[in-house]
Scaffold this active site. Structure first.
Site, mmCIF file in Angstrom:
data_model
loop_
_atom_site.group_PDB
_atom_site.id
_atom_site.type_symbol
_atom_site.label_atom_id
_atom_site.label_comp_id
_atom_site.label_asym_id
_atom_site.label_seq_id
_atom_site.Cartn_x
_atom_site.Cartn_y
_atom_site.Cartn_z
ATOM 1 N N ARG A 88 8.926 -4.836 9.761
ATOM 2 C CA ARG A 88 10.295 -4.622 9.031
ATOM 3 C C ARG A 88 10.793 -3.110 9.286
ATOM 4 O O ARG A 88 9.890 -2.346 9.506
ATOM 5 C CB ARG A 88 9.837 -4.550 7.504
ATOM 6 C CG ARG A 88 9.277 -5.747 6.794
ATOM 7 C CD ARG A 88 9.196 -5.643 5.432
ATOM 8 N NE ARG A 88 8.321 -6.751 4.859
ATOM 9 C CZ ARG A 88 8.713 -7.981 4.767
ATOM 10 N NH1 ARG A 88 9.916 -8.521 4.782
ATOM 11 N NH2 ARG A 88 7.902 -8.908 4.073
ATOM 12 N N TYR A 132 6.617 4.037 -0.212
ATOM 13 C CA TYR A 132 5.310 3.037 -0.184
ATOM 14 C C TYR A 132 4.299 4.139 0.251
ATOM 15 O O TYR A 132 4.532 4.966 1.194
ATOM 16 C CB TYR A 132 5.374 2.260 0.783
ATOM 17 C CG TYR A 132 6.243 0.797 0.460
ATOM 18 C CD1 TYR A 132 6.980 0.730 -0.623
ATOM 19 C CD2 TYR A 132 6.081 -0.280 1.210
ATOM 20 C CE1 TYR A 132 7.676 -0.210 -0.828
ATOM 21 C CE2 TYR A 132 6.688 -1.392 0.895
ATOM 22 C CZ TYR A 132 7.615 -1.369 -0.070
ATOM 23 O OH TYR A 132 8.487 -2.528 -0.342
ATOM 24 N N ASN A 157 10.239 -9.238 -8.676
ATOM 25 C CA ASN A 157 8.975 -9.825 -8.338
ATOM 26 C C ASN A 157 8.889 -11.131 -8.767
ATOM 27 O O ASN A 157 8.590 -12.247 -7.807
ATOM 28 C CB ASN A 157 7.991 -8.882 -8.772
ATOM 29 C CG ASN A 157 7.687 -7.511 -8.342
ATOM 30 O OD1 ASN A 157 8.395 -7.242 -7.247
ATOM 31 N ND2 ASN A 157 6.902 -6.882 -8.821
ATOM 32 N N HIS A 162 1.975 -8.727 12.694
ATOM 33 C CA HIS A 162 1.813 -7.606 11.545
ATOM 34 C C HIS A 162 1.270 -6.374 11.642
ATOM 35 O O HIS A 162 1.477 -5.288 10.918
ATOM 36 C CB HIS A 162 0.959 -8.512 10.176
ATOM 37 C CG HIS A 162 1.436 -7.669 8.831
ATOM 38 N ND1 HIS A 162 0.424 -7.032 8.181
ATOM 39 C CD2 HIS A 162 2.422 -7.839 8.114
ATOM 40 C CE1 HIS A 162 0.931 -6.542 6.886
ATOM 41 N NE2 HIS A 162 2.345 -7.052 6.935
ATOM 42 N N HIS A 171 0.287 1.092 -0.924
ATOM 43 C CA HIS A 171 0.722 0.182 0.170
ATOM 44 C C HIS A 171 -0.609 0.452 1.281
ATOM 45 O O HIS A 171 -0.679 -0.500 2.056
ATOM 46 C CB HIS A 171 1.889 0.282 0.705
ATOM 47 C CG HIS A 171 2.023 -1.043 1.548
ATOM 48 N ND1 HIS A 171 2.060 -0.812 3.129
ATOM 49 C CD2 HIS A 171 2.497 -2.382 1.572
ATOM 50 C CE1 HIS A 171 2.583 -2.023 3.631
ATOM 51 N NE2 HIS A 171 2.860 -2.838 2.713
ATOM 52 N N ARG A 202 -3.961 -3.177 -5.217
ATOM 53 C CA ARG A 202 -2.784 -3.035 -6.173
ATOM 54 C C ARG A 202 -2.196 -4.510 -6.725
ATOM 55 O O ARG A 202 -1.977 -4.364 -7.695
ATOM 56 C CB ARG A 202 -1.600 -2.585 -5.313
ATOM 57 C CG ARG A 202 -0.513 -2.300 -6.019
ATOM 58 C CD ARG A 202 0.803 -2.236 -4.840
ATOM 59 N NE ARG A 202 1.367 -3.682 -4.610
ATOM 60 C CZ ARG A 202 1.746 -3.934 -3.301
ATOM 61 N NH1 ARG A 202 1.467 -2.910 -2.444
ATOM 62 N NH2 ARG A 202 2.106 -5.118 -2.837
ATOM 63 N N ARG A 229 9.144 -12.160 6.013
ATOM 64 C CA ARG A 229 9.775 -12.892 5.057
ATOM 65 C C ARG A 229 10.936 -11.579 4.369
ATOM 66 O O ARG A 229 10.695 -10.701 4.051
ATOM 67 C CB ARG A 229 8.798 -13.109 3.795
ATOM 68 C CG ARG A 229 9.534 -14.292 2.730
ATOM 69 C CD ARG A 229 8.508 -14.696 1.665
ATOM 70 N NE ARG A 229 7.507 -15.474 2.284
ATOM 71 C CZ ARG A 229 6.465 -15.575 1.985
ATOM 72 N NH1 ARG A 229 5.627 -15.033 1.270
ATOM 73 N NH2 ARG A 229 5.490 -16.602 2.712
#
Length: 735
Positions: A419, A512, A89, A479, A636, A608, A449
């Site tokens: 993704r 997730y 991270n 998205h 998530h 989160r 990304r």
């Protein structure tokens, strides 16, 4: 109010609704009874003291992750994993967040957010916090985790503890596997300092003597090839019983002399450089986004330097030399007591020989509605099916697309991909559908990304199969997570849809938490179809009946729903808001929540990661509680609950966080749950998170977080464990 009526109201709603103060309560208790106290409301909600800096808030999230490494109730290898996630991270934090702040300063574009901090002030504070936490991270590794792992016969053997047998084996391994492919680079006028790849492991070597050409610069650089493993397991016959490793860096330190024949190595010190990894593709200024992106992916490896990690044994003159080479200050230097690339230890966290040191495995369940149906389309047509991954399987989503690929009655399939992963069963199904003659259209977001390269490969594969591939809309990342399937049934066209809060990535769906809705609701499916037409074609914004979408109606809808709860509270009615997101940074949304709190609305936020809202401020956010859940699974899902005391409770699921980029610069979806059964279910699941007292962290108004612990005689509640027990299949039942 119906969803259609709400949508019509939203079209003309003010984006910043006002409300007055009152008090109320709903099904779950709030954190405080402060709303019953007469407080003078703060009128200036733009005051910078009411907001937390987003990057500092992101750091607080990373610190919460690091804290998990000290949680003795967590299996030992999982504790190590949390410590390594902290490193991973931080890498991205420097590559993107810190790099962005530095770029603002470089180009004299310093701009403060709602919190008022200028980039140079934020960087100073970031450096202070990160230095403290990195020191703490290595202390936890060296003084807590490694000794505990050694007790479990998992060791990382330092050079000073090598036996004669280990030394002989290391020498043999070095000569056979390392020396042939490592290339020392001497530094002199004809060999300037090399251009080093982002986050690569390197060594600076201090030399004494003159080489065959009479050169005596005294310095060399050893880049460690990426194909070399960073930790190497020692055979049991050499290292003894248990799982024993040596670090690649230890091997290179021990035999650096062998790489500089006839010279003396006075010192060999590892270092790693982190660079700006944000891509700088101007989508509006290129004719071919895919081609431009391929060029930028190479440049990412050599962006501007943002951080230097060096072994803490490295002499000051060498450290200063490296800093000068990269144009970095001492504030950007991190001297560490251990390997500079801790993320390479991830391979150890899944040792098959030590399952008792890992989280128990589980099998996601399949809803009964799908277990008893031979045809997934028939099952969805009977009722909406809600899945909560990973407690419930992601397989039905894959099966829906597989079924569409093979079903002769299916005419067209449309899907967004943000993704999906390199080896994606979703993409396999889309490829099969295209080859089977279906009209397949895929909207791929190339700029997801760190997934850009994978998405480029998926796009090429889909195009080769005959699918139409669209790269989204210029200036807006796609998205949204949606699928639209058109099927002919009894001579009529029938639409099916999938809408989700997470990505179409089967691997992520095991780690997730995300919701998936499989539906044949005509109005919602029509809305999804309209959104695809808007993405793929040209034209004005289409009016939706049930779906809200950014950047058009989502922000206005959410502001209207918050204002409605505030108005209800001001009239003495029950009012309640529960929001679960990954990030809350948008100042306008925060301001709306502040106003609702002032009106007396009880608000619980489950955030989160980044949260720029300050809870518990008298007269402003005294009715707001913010918690973060950090556990086995990465939270998530995005869920929005509104009591709506004038009608039925409302729960919306969304792909969007409450951040500026999601609400203004991305194409996002938000969709309602309908039917008391589904609403009641998700409400109970939200309540489970609100009662967690083992992995929940409460945010205080000063920006710090407090880890909740069960009080005396209080029942222990671990939300993720409870949901696993309720929704998934225990391994013993599978066996």
């Amino acid at each position: 109010m119906s969803n259609e009526g709400l949508n019509q109201t939203v079209q003309s709603a003010e984006q910043d609704s006002e409300s007055t103060a009152a008090t109320s309560a709903a099904y779950a208790p709030a954190a405080t009874d402060a709303s019953s106290v007469a407080l003078a409301p703060i009128t200036n909600l733009d005051d910078s003291s009411l907001y937390i800096h987003r990057e500092l808030s992101q750091l607080q999230f990373n610190i919460r992750v690091l804290e998990q490494a000290l949680d003795e109730s967590t299996p030992l290898l999982e504790r190590l994993k949390f410590l390594l996630i902290f490193s991973s991270n931080l890498d991205e934090f420097f590559e993107i967040r810190v790099a962005g702040l530095k770029k603002q300063i470089t180009f004299a574009r310093e701009q403060a957010d709602a919190d008022g901090l200028q980039p140079h002030q934020a960087l100073a504070r970031i450096a202070e916090v990160v230095h403290e936490q990195v020191d703490r991270q290595y202390q936890i590794l060296n003084e807590v985790l490694l000794p505990e792992l050694a007790k479990q016969d998992i060791r990382f053997i330092r050079r000073r503890y090598w036996t004669h047998k280990i030394k002989a084996w290391v020498k043999e391994y070095f000569d056979a596997e390392i020396a042939p492919i490592i290339t020392p680079i001497g530094l002199d006028p004809t060999h300037p300092f090399p251009l080093l790849v982002n986050k690569s492991l390197n060594f600076i070597v201090e030399l004494e003597g003159v080489d065959a050409f009479g050169r005596d610069s005294g310095l060399a650089i050893l880049p460690a090839p990426r194909l070399l493993p960073r930790i190497i397991r020692i055979p049991e016959e050499v290292g003894g019983p248990g799982v024993n490793h040596v670090f690649l860096s230890s091997m290179i330190h021990a035999h650096a002399d062998d790489l500089f024949h006839g010279m003396s190595v006075k010192g060999c010190y590892q270092f790693r450089l982190t660079r700006n990894a944000d891509l700088a593709v101007d989508a509006e200024g290129v004719e071919d986004l895919a081609r431009a992106l391929r060029g930028e992916l190479y440049s990412r490896r050599f962006g501007d330097a943002v951080r230097l990690e060096v072994a803490d044994t490295c002499p000051a003159p060498l450290v200063d030399f490296l800093l000068s080479q990269f144009g970095l200050s001492t504030a950007e230097l991190y001297q560490v007591n251990g390997p500079v690339n801790l993320t390479r230890l991830f391979s150890v966290t899944s040792l098959e020989s030590h399952p008792h040191l890992q989280f128990p495995p589980f099998t996601p369940s399949i809803p009964k509605a799908l277990q008893n149906s031979e045809n997934i389309f028939q099952a969805i047509r009977k009722q909406d099916i809600l899945l909560y991954h990973p407690f419930e399987s992601f397989t039905p989503v894959i099966d829906l697309l597989r079924g569409a690929a093979k079903d002769p009655n299916v005419l067209a399939v449309k899907q967004t991909l943000y993704r999906a992963g390199a080896n994606s069963e979703i993409v396999d199904a889309l490829v099969d559908a295209a080859r089977n003659g279906k009209e397949v259209t895929v909207v791929i977001e190339l700029r997801a990304r760190f997934d850009e390269e994978s998405n480029l490969a998926l796009a090429s594969r889909l195009q080769a199969a005959g699918a139409v591939v669209i790269y989204g809309v210029v200036g807006f990342k796609t998205h949204a997570k949606i699928v639209s399937i058109l099927r002919r049934e009894n001579g009529n066209f029938v639409r099916y849809a999938h809408l989700g809060t997470g990505n179409y990535h089967a691997g992520n769906a095991r780690l997730y938490t995300d919701y998936s809705l499989l539906t044949a609701d005509p109005e919602l499916c029509e809305d999804v179809s309209k959104l695809f037409n808007q993405l793929i074609g040209m034209g004005k914004t289409l009016r939706m009946k049930k779906l809200f979408h950014a950047p058009f109606t989502l922000r206005r809808t959410l502001l209207d729903l918050i204002a409605r709860e505030a108005n209800n509270a001001s009239e003495g009615k029950a009012a309640r808001i529960i929001i679960k997101v990954n990030g809350l940074t948008d100042a306008r949304m925060i301001k709306a929540l502040y106003k609702a709190s002032q009106a007396g609305v009880k608000i619980d936020l489950i955030v989160r990661g980044m949260c720029c809202l300050r809870p518990g401020i008298p007269g402003v956010s005294h009715n707001i509680q913010v918690r973060s859940i950090i556990g086995q699974l990465l939270e998530h899902s995005r869920v929005f609950y509104f009591l709506n005391s004038d009608a039925d409770e409302q729960i919306l699921l969304s792909s969007a966080d409450w951040m500026e980029r999601n609400l203004d610069k991305r194409i996002e979806t938000c969709f309602p749950l309908e039917g008391k059964k589904l609403i009641s279910r998700v409400k109970k699941e939200l309540h489970t998170y609100l009662t967690d007292n083992t992995h929940a962290w409460l945010l205080h108004s000063d920006g710090s977080y407090q880890h909740l612990q069960p009080r005396d005689e209080q029942q222990v509640c671990n939300a993720q464990t409870l949901l696993l027990e309720k929704l998934s299949i225990p391994l013993i039942e599978v066996l």
